[in-house]
Scaffold this motif. Sequence first.
Motif, PDB file in Angstrom:
ATOM      1  N   MET A 294       0.879  -1.023   0.061  1.00 17.96           N
ATOM      2  CA  MET A 294      -0.010   0.123   0.106  1.00 17.96           C
ATOM      3  C   MET A 294       0.865   1.264  -0.020  1.00 17.96           C
ATOM      4  O   MET A 294       0.478   2.155  -0.738  1.00 17.96           O
ATOM      5  N   THR A 298       0.443   2.106  -3.860  1.00 19.41           N
ATOM      6  CA  THR A 298      -0.558   3.223  -3.899  1.00 19.41           C
ATOM      7  C   THR A 298      -0.229   4.550  -3.287  1.00 19.41           C
ATOM      8  O   THR A 298      -1.131   5.511  -2.977  1.00 19.41           O
ATOM      9  N   VAL A 300       0.371   5.536  -0.090  1.00 21.37           N
ATOM     10  CA  VAL A 300      -0.586   5.735   1.082  1.00 21.37           C
ATOM     11  C   VAL A 300       0.667   6.061   2.398  1.00 21.37           C
ATOM     12  O   VAL A 300       1.453   5.273   2.364  1.00 21.37           O
ATOM     13  N   THR A 304      -3.342   9.813   4.518  1.00 20.52           N
ATOM     14  CA  THR A 304      -3.892   9.656   3.126  1.00 20.52           C
ATOM     15  C   THR A 304      -5.279   9.111   3.129  1.00 20.52           C
ATOM     16  O   THR A 304      -5.394   7.974   3.956  1.00 20.52           O
ATOM     17  N   ILE A 306      -7.977   6.498   1.863  1.00 15.71           N
ATOM     18  CA  ILE A 306      -7.906   5.290   0.946  1.00 15.71           C
ATOM     19  C   ILE A 306      -9.273   4.784   1.050  1.00 15.71           C
ATOM     20  O   ILE A 306      -9.783   4.464   2.235  1.00 15.71           O
ATOM     21  N   SER A 307      -9.800   4.288  -0.214  1.00 16.45           N
ATOM     22  CA  SER A 307     -11.001   3.522   0.040  1.00 16.45           C
ATOM     23  C   SER A 307     -10.805   2.367  -1.036  1.00 16.45           C
ATOM     24  O   SER A 307     -10.116   2.476  -1.871  1.00 16.45           O
ATOM     25  N   TRP A 308     -11.368   1.131  -0.742  1.00 17.85           N
ATOM     26  CA  TRP A 308     -11.426   0.174  -1.510  1.00 17.85           C
ATOM     27  C   TRP A 308     -12.809  -0.466  -1.655  1.00 17.85           C
ATOM     28  O   TRP A 308     -13.405  -0.634  -0.360  1.00 17.85           O
ATOM     29  N   LEU A 320      -6.755  -3.807   3.367  1.00 21.35           N
ATOM     30  CA  LEU A 320      -7.143  -2.469   3.505  1.00 21.35           C
ATOM     31  C   LEU A 320      -7.043  -1.920   5.076  1.00 21.35           C
ATOM     32  O   LEU A 320      -6.439  -0.918   5.322  1.00 21.35           O
ATOM     33  N   ALA A 324      -3.717   0.432   5.907  1.00 22.35           N
ATOM     34  CA  ALA A 324      -3.777   1.910   6.076  1.00 22.35           C
ATOM     35  C   ALA A 324      -3.633   2.157   7.539  1.00 22.35           C
ATOM     36  O   ALA A 324      -2.999   3.092   7.644  1.00 22.35           O
ATOM     37  N   GLU A 356      -8.506   9.846  -1.869  1.00 19.89           N
ATOM     38  CA  GLU A 356      -7.343  10.092  -2.522  1.00 19.89           C
ATOM     39  C   GLU A 356      -7.010   8.971  -3.416  1.00 19.89           C
ATOM     40  O   GLU A 356      -6.391   8.956  -4.691  1.00 19.89           O
ATOM     41  N   VAL A 357      -7.154   7.766  -3.055  1.00 22.95           N
ATOM     42  CA  VAL A 357      -6.705   6.344  -3.543  1.00 22.95           C
ATOM     43  C   VAL A 357      -8.026   5.533  -3.353  1.00 22.95           C
ATOM     44  O   VAL A 357      -8.600   5.293  -2.472  1.00 22.95           O
TER      45      VAL A 357
END
Length: 664
Positions: A294, A298, A300, A304, A306-308, A320, A324, A356-357
């Motif tokens: 990550m 990506t 992070v 940051t 971040i969503s998935w 995730l 994170a 952002e991601v």
Amino acid sequence: PSNESSILYLSMTETVWRPDPEVVNRAQLTRFLAVTGHRTFDELYRFSVENIPEFSDHVLKYLGLRFQRPYTEVLDISYGMPWAKWCCGALMNIADSCLQHDPARPAILWEGEEGNVRTFTYGELASQVRAASTGLRRLGVSKGDAVAIHLPMMPETVVALLAAAEVGAVAVPLFSGYGPTAIESRVRDVSVKVVITCDAFPRRGKPAPAHGVVAAAVANCPSVEHVVVVNRLREQTGGFKWDDLIAATDERHGTEPTSAEDPLLVLYTSGTTGKPKGILHSHCGFPVKAAQDMCFGTDVGPGTRISWVTDIGWMMGPWLIYGALILGGTLALYDGAPDYPDPGRLWAFCERHRVEVLGISPTLVRALAVHGEAPVRRHNLDALRIFGSTGEPWNPDPWWWLFETVGRRRVPIVNYSGGTEISGGILMGNPLLPLKPCSFPAACPGIDADIVDDTGAPVASGTVGELVIRQPWIGMARGFLHDPERYINTYWSRWLGIWAHGDWAQRDQEGHWYILGRSDDTLKVAGKRVGPAEVESILVSHPAVAEAGVIGTPHDLKGECMRGFVVLAPAFTASPELAEELRSLVADALGKPLRPEAVYFVPSLPRTRNNKVMRRVIRSAFLGQDAGDLTALENPGAVDFIRQAGHDSHHTNQPAQDPRHPSP
């Protein structure tokens, strides 16, 4: 797959994105290069596979992981590569590393399908985890016990995962959409002591049952002592209430001292037989690899967002959460259908929470693309700077739609491929490398990946071969639960000391990698080998086709023939003429010998909840054979349509029709 250049390979030679100085300067990977004394990614990668222990030591320190007692040795392979030991001699509970950040920083931003929003700072999250771990101890959970988590992606899911770690228990994530049979088999396999679920959760405006399903599942599971119920939709249920679990108490315990190699997770994947595989992971394995990928892939870092689009039951859910939180990022969680109540819901979520991601699957992109660009254009997506994608190979058309329509050619798509047994990726892009459509610019640092022939020898660029890993990595599975022999036979038995991943892959002259499908899905038609992903890409290039799955079946003359299964896009109707047009499309691209025997129109394709089309299920159902483990399917009803297509074909030699789109 053919060793000639495939349609995928030929269409993806153009570099379409390069990082600008601003992207390079802000990248976590740039900082890590400086820490390790390297100037380029290529230098770092060579160092990472030539000096596995030293590289891993750098990663552990860069991630700021907390140890209750430091390790004396990074790596020990005295028991053989499949049973490598990491962070030897260390005491480490991964919950400490996840909760060590600025208490005022946002840890979780959550939105439910019905529009509710909740936020947790790191301080609030730590308090909730302490309360939940105390509650689990009051229920009799101790080190080594198993706690199953059957929840949608919500704050309590994160709390439960970390609380289980904090008491030294083994977490068993379960898909929120599993039925009783799937839950029962996994709960019995691990001898789960406590199951954490919810009353119900919303999907497309309707309640999806959870507690009732779990109650039916555990009725025959004598190991289960308690079912804890989170009040998600405020429905009346039995079970021990989550609010009572975390109720205020004067009783407080510290984090349980655990060895770095103590079990942390059992993650289940579907098997080709009736028994799913329970993959074992440790405190210093899965979370470390997740955070590394990550961070470097990506980009992070602290703060940051971040969503998935994922579920706790797919490896990307725990990936995730651990990744994170170890990095001090902010989890942006959405609990609901990503296209409800309209196809712009996901983009509205990203705008509201300044994501952002964003991790998104090719399947979901295909589903959103049919609605055109209007739902995207209504939202400000300037905060987005990286797309992540994993779970299945891309077809070119949806890749371009995401890159151009949503990302406006400024947001790179970081392609990511590996698996549950890997704890993340074998191949992955990153912010420092140029991007080609559908490609993987490199292998992940620390993963000694290669492409080999039948003898295990490396193949030349442009040649298709088997994807393998030649050295141990910190996130590697610690075996299969109760079945070490199956673990060895599945991954380590083909070539001595080499992990065989089961994917066909190819590299171009510039070093970009391409995944061409599972090696056990490969078709051999009239003496020619072809990968189903290649044929599927040709089929979905037709405007009438939303999705496609391709299998091989026995043929008296050819040995094997191809059959395509197609889900039509809206406004298109099935017909013999369209089926023939699609067969000709493949023949024109690959040659007449590779013309599919038939194309069938079906309402949906059987797929797992992580959006992988189950070709083995399609083949088995079409041939009337036992399809093996189906508990991970998102849409088990799709199997009936495939089975009916096979029945009709065997009796009439004519393609079956989608009942929603009958032939004229």
